[in-house]
Design a protein around this motif. Structure first.
Motif, mmCIF file in Angstrom:
data_model
loop_
_atom_site.group_PDB
_atom_site.id
_atom_site.type_symbol
_atom_site.label_atom_id
_atom_site.label_comp_id
_atom_site.label_asym_id
_atom_site.label_seq_id
_atom_site.Cartn_x
_atom_site.Cartn_y
_atom_site.Cartn_z
ATOM 1 N N GLU A 165 7.825 10.692 9.594
ATOM 2 C CA GLU A 165 7.772 9.357 10.197
ATOM 3 C C GLU A 165 8.312 9.351 11.626
ATOM 4 O O GLU A 165 9.095 8.490 12.025
ATOM 5 N N PHE A 166 7.871 10.340 12.386
ATOM 6 C CA PHE A 166 8.200 10.344 13.809
ATOM 7 C C PHE A 166 7.368 9.279 14.506
ATOM 8 O O PHE A 166 6.144 9.307 14.466
ATOM 9 N N ASP A 167 8.028 8.333 15.150
ATOM 10 C CA ASP A 167 7.325 7.242 15.824
ATOM 11 C C ASP A 167 6.999 7.563 17.280
ATOM 12 O O ASP A 167 5.975 7.120 17.807
ATOM 13 N N GLU A 168 7.870 8.330 17.915
ATOM 14 C CA GLU A 168 7.699 8.619 19.345
ATOM 15 C C GLU A 168 7.878 10.114 19.591
ATOM 16 O O GLU A 168 8.746 10.532 20.356
ATOM 17 N N TRP A 169 7.081 10.895 18.906
ATOM 18 C CA TRP A 169 7.132 12.358 19.096
ATOM 19 C C TRP A 169 7.003 12.700 20.572
ATOM 20 O O TRP A 169 6.191 12.111 21.274
ATOM 21 N N THR A 188 10.380 20.307 18.954
ATOM 22 C CA THR A 188 10.574 21.155 20.143
ATOM 23 C C THR A 188 9.238 21.748 20.614
ATOM 24 O O THR A 188 9.059 22.969 20.624
ATOM 25 N N PRO A 189 8.278 20.913 20.990
ATOM 26 C CA PRO A 189 6.987 21.435 21.459
ATOM 27 C C PRO A 189 7.126 22.173 22.780
ATOM 28 O O PRO A 189 8.107 22.011 23.509
ATOM 29 N N GLY A 190 6.115 22.957 23.077
ATOM 30 C CA GLY A 190 6.093 23.742 24.313
ATOM 31 C C GLY A 190 5.391 25.055 24.062
ATOM 32 O O GLY A 190 4.360 25.350 24.650
ATOM 33 N N HIS A 191 5.955 25.858 23.169
ATOM 34 C CA HIS A 191 5.252 27.071 22.741
ATOM 35 C C HIS A 191 3.957 26.676 22.046
ATOM 36 O O HIS A 191 2.910 27.294 22.247
ATOM 37 N N GLN A 192 4.048 25.643 21.247
ATOM 38 C CA GLN A 192 2.901 25.109 20.518
ATOM 39 C C GLN A 192 3.143 23.624 20.298
ATOM 40 O O GLN A 192 4.279 23.166 20.328
ATOM 41 N N GLU A 193 2.079 22.871 20.096
ATOM 42 C CA GLU A 193 2.176 21.417 20.111
ATOM 43 C C GLU A 193 3.087 20.842 19.028
ATOM 44 O O GLU A 193 3.775 19.847 19.258
ATOM 45 N N GLU A 194 3.078 21.429 17.834
ATOM 46 C CA GLU A 194 3.842 20.875 16.725
ATOM 47 C C GLU A 194 5.105 21.674 16.403
ATOM 48 O O GLU A 194 5.618 21.619 15.278
ATOM 49 N N SER A 195 5.633 22.385 17.358
ATOM 50 C CA SER A 195 6.826 23.190 17.103
ATOM 51 C C SER A 195 8.026 22.318 16.747
ATOM 52 O O SER A 195 8.255 21.265 17.339
ATOM 53 N N ASP A 221 2.813 24.540 27.077
ATOM 54 C CA ASP A 221 3.084 23.327 27.864
ATOM 55 C C ASP A 221 4.472 23.469 28.478
ATOM 56 O O ASP A 221 5.492 23.277 27.814
ATOM 57 N N TRP A 222 4.492 23.790 29.762
ATOM 58 C CA TRP A 222 5.748 24.113 30.445
ATOM 59 C C TRP A 222 6.697 22.927 30.484
ATOM 60 O O TRP A 222 7.896 23.057 30.222
ATOM 61 N N ALA A 223 6.179 21.752 30.812
ATOM 62 C CA ALA A 223 7.027 20.559 30.902
ATOM 63 C C ALA A 223 7.634 20.233 29.543
ATOM 64 O O ALA A 223 8.833 19.912 29.438
ATOM 65 N N SER A 224 6.824 20.315 28.491
ATOM 66 C CA SER A 224 7.336 20.052 27.144
ATOM 67 C C SER A 224 8.391 21.081 26.749
ATOM 68 O O SER A 224 9.406 20.739 26.112
ATOM 69 N N TYR A 225 8.151 22.332 27.131
ATOM 70 C CA TYR A 225 9.115 23.384 26.786
ATOM 71 C C TYR A 225 10.451 23.145 27.475
ATOM 72 O O TYR A 225 11.515 23.268 26.857
ATOM 73 N N LYS A 226 10.410 22.784 28.748
ATOM 74 C CA LYS A 226 11.642 22.487 29.474
ATOM 75 C C LYS A 226 12.416 21.371 28.785
ATOM 76 O O LYS A 226 13.636 21.448 28.614
ATOM 77 N N ASN A 227 11.718 20.340 28.382
ATOM 78 C CA ASN A 227 12.370 19.225 27.693
ATOM 79 C C ASN A 227 12.951 19.651 26.354
ATOM 80 O O ASN A 227 14.038 19.214 25.964
ATOM 81 N N SER A 228 12.223 20.509 25.655
ATOM 82 C CA SER A 228 12.688 20.962 24.348
ATOM 83 C C SER A 228 13.939 21.825 24.465
ATOM 84 O O SER A 228 14.888 21.685 23.674
ATOM 85 N N ILE A 229 13.951 22.728 25.423
ATOM 86 C CA ILE A 229 15.135 23.571 25.624
ATOM 87 C C ILE A 229 16.327 22.722 26.055
ATOM 88 O O ILE A 229 17.465 22.932 25.604
ATOM 89 N N ASP A 230 16.076 21.734 26.898
ATOM 90 C CA ASP A 230 17.152 20.834 27.307
ATOM 91 C C ASP A 230 17.684 20.066 26.097
ATOM 92 O O ASP A 230 18.897 19.877 25.946
ATOM 93 N N LYS A 231 16.786 19.627 25.231
ATOM 94 C CA LYS A 231 17.196 18.920 24.010
ATOM 95 C C LYS A 231 18.073 19.811 23.134
ATOM 96 O O LYS A 231 19.116 19.377 22.625
ATOM 97 N N LEU A 232 17.636 21.072 22.934
ATOM 98 C CA LEU A 232 18.409 21.984 22.099
ATOM 99 C C LEU A 232 19.765 22.300 22.725
ATOM 100 O O LEU A 232 20.771 22.410 22.016
ATOM 101 N N ALA A 233 19.792 22.447 24.054
ATOM 102 C CA ALA A 233 21.056 22.723 24.738
ATOM 103 C C ALA A 233 22.029 21.553 24.576
ATOM 104 O O ALA A 233 23.225 21.751 24.315
ATOM 105 N N LYS A 234 21.537 20.342 24.713
ATOM 106 C CA LYS A 234 22.389 19.157 24.531
ATOM 107 C C LYS A 234 22.863 19.063 23.084
ATOM 108 O O LYS A 234 24.014 18.691 22.823
#
Length: 321
Positions: A165-169, A188-195, A221-234
């Motif tokens: 039930e992800f509303d804003e993936w 954590t998308p970036g490597h692949q869309e549904e990661s 997807d480079w932009a998505s990957y950057k966001n995902s790594i930032d999310k994991l780091a936080k």
């Protein structure tokens, strides 16, 4: 993997460090000597001559009474993916089912019955998730078919979003209660869309699939990957992370060196574990990047896909849907 699939994969992942940015990792100069939270120092790493190999189809590590890590044999699949099995008092979570399909006769569900005992396993609910939708992570799903106590969440957008039930993936996170064991699910998308990545509160492990592991990591997807790594780091800043565990080992135990795609013998592998400092270092470098660029760290390499690779990946994704 069938021959045509190998050719396609080679075209997608042809490796080169030409024009790469080699990252100075002085803060982690003794990285390869970092103490491990796993008591297993080495994994089965294939054979010089697979036709003569007597190794089992998998290598199983039991971390505690309710945690197992399974690596599939490189002689059976050069991907040699890792499968994570996390049990609680009510449910068992299986992250990824590997690269061996029904033709291989490798039955992951039967292996779980051996690990837990048939009666004990049948008394629990099984939840099968996938770190992402590449075939080397879901080929073993067939073994769970017809089992009454199993829920398999298909590694595609609609199934994933509906189940959690992800509303804003990819924003937000979800929690799974296995019974006295909480698992956090992070898109954590970036490597692949549904990661996705999982955090195991019990062992303080961050399970990152192909988003971060000791290997040559392709980014769609480079932009998505950057966001995902930032999310994991936080996330790691406010949660204790004792180990980051991914889905493969492709690096050698010497900095910046890796095994080429298709290798079935990796005698000098790097450790499976990465640590929070690796995540912070990667996040720091990604934040400073204005455009996609290959980044070569001691323990992993980050490689943006070319337009051709993305197009081919999308075609494979469309035909396999």
């Amino acid at each position: 993997m069938k021959a045509y699939a190998f050719v396609i994969l080679f075209l997608i992942t042809g490796c080169s460090t030409h024009g790469a940015h080699f990252v100075d990792a002085k803060p982690m100069s003794n990285d390869l000597l970092t103490s491990s939270v796993l008591s297993k120092p080495n994994w089965h790493h294939g054979a010089k001559n697979c036709s003569l190999s007597q190794q089992a189809p998998h290598d199983i590590y039991q971390h505690d009474e309710s945690t197992f890590i399974i690596r599939q044999n490189k002689c059976l699949t050069f991907e040699a993916p890792f499968i994570y099995v996390l049990a609680g008092t009510k449910s068992v979570l299986v992250l990824d089912t590997g690269a061996l399909d029904q033709d291989s006769s490798y039955n992951l569900y039967q292996e779980l019955e051996k690990l837990f005992g048939k009666k004990h396993l049948s008394s629990k609910q099984l939840l099968v998730l996938h770190s992402h939708g590449h075939s080397d992570h879901f080929q073993g799903d067939w073994s769970f078919s017809g089992q009454k106590n199993v829920t398999v969440v298909n590694p595609e957008k609609q199934a994933l979003h509906t189940f959690f039930e992800f509303d804003e993936w990819p924003n937000g996170e979800k929690t799974i209660d296995l019974g006295d064991r909480q698992i956090t699910v992070l898109p954590t998308p970036g490597h692949q869309e549904e990661s996705i990545s999982l955090y195991d509160e019990k062992n303080k492990w961050l399970l990152t699939g192909d988003t971060l592991y000791p290997g040559y990591i392709y980014i769609k997807d480079w932009a998505s990957y950057k966001n995902s790594i930032d999310k994991l780091a936080k996330f790691a800043k406010i949660h204790e992370v004792k180990a980051i565990l991914g889905a493969h080992i492709e690096m050698k135990n010497k900095p910046k060196l890796y095994y080429p795609i298709g290798s079935t013998f990796q005698p000098d592998e790097a450790p499976l574990e990465l640590h929070a400092n690796h995540l912070y270092a990667l996040n720091s470098v990604l934040k400073a990047q204005n455009s996609p660029e290959e980044l070569v760290f001691d323990r992993f390499i980050i490689k943006p896909m070319s337009l051709f690779q993305k197009t081919l990946s999308n075609l494979i994704r469309w035909f396999s849907a």
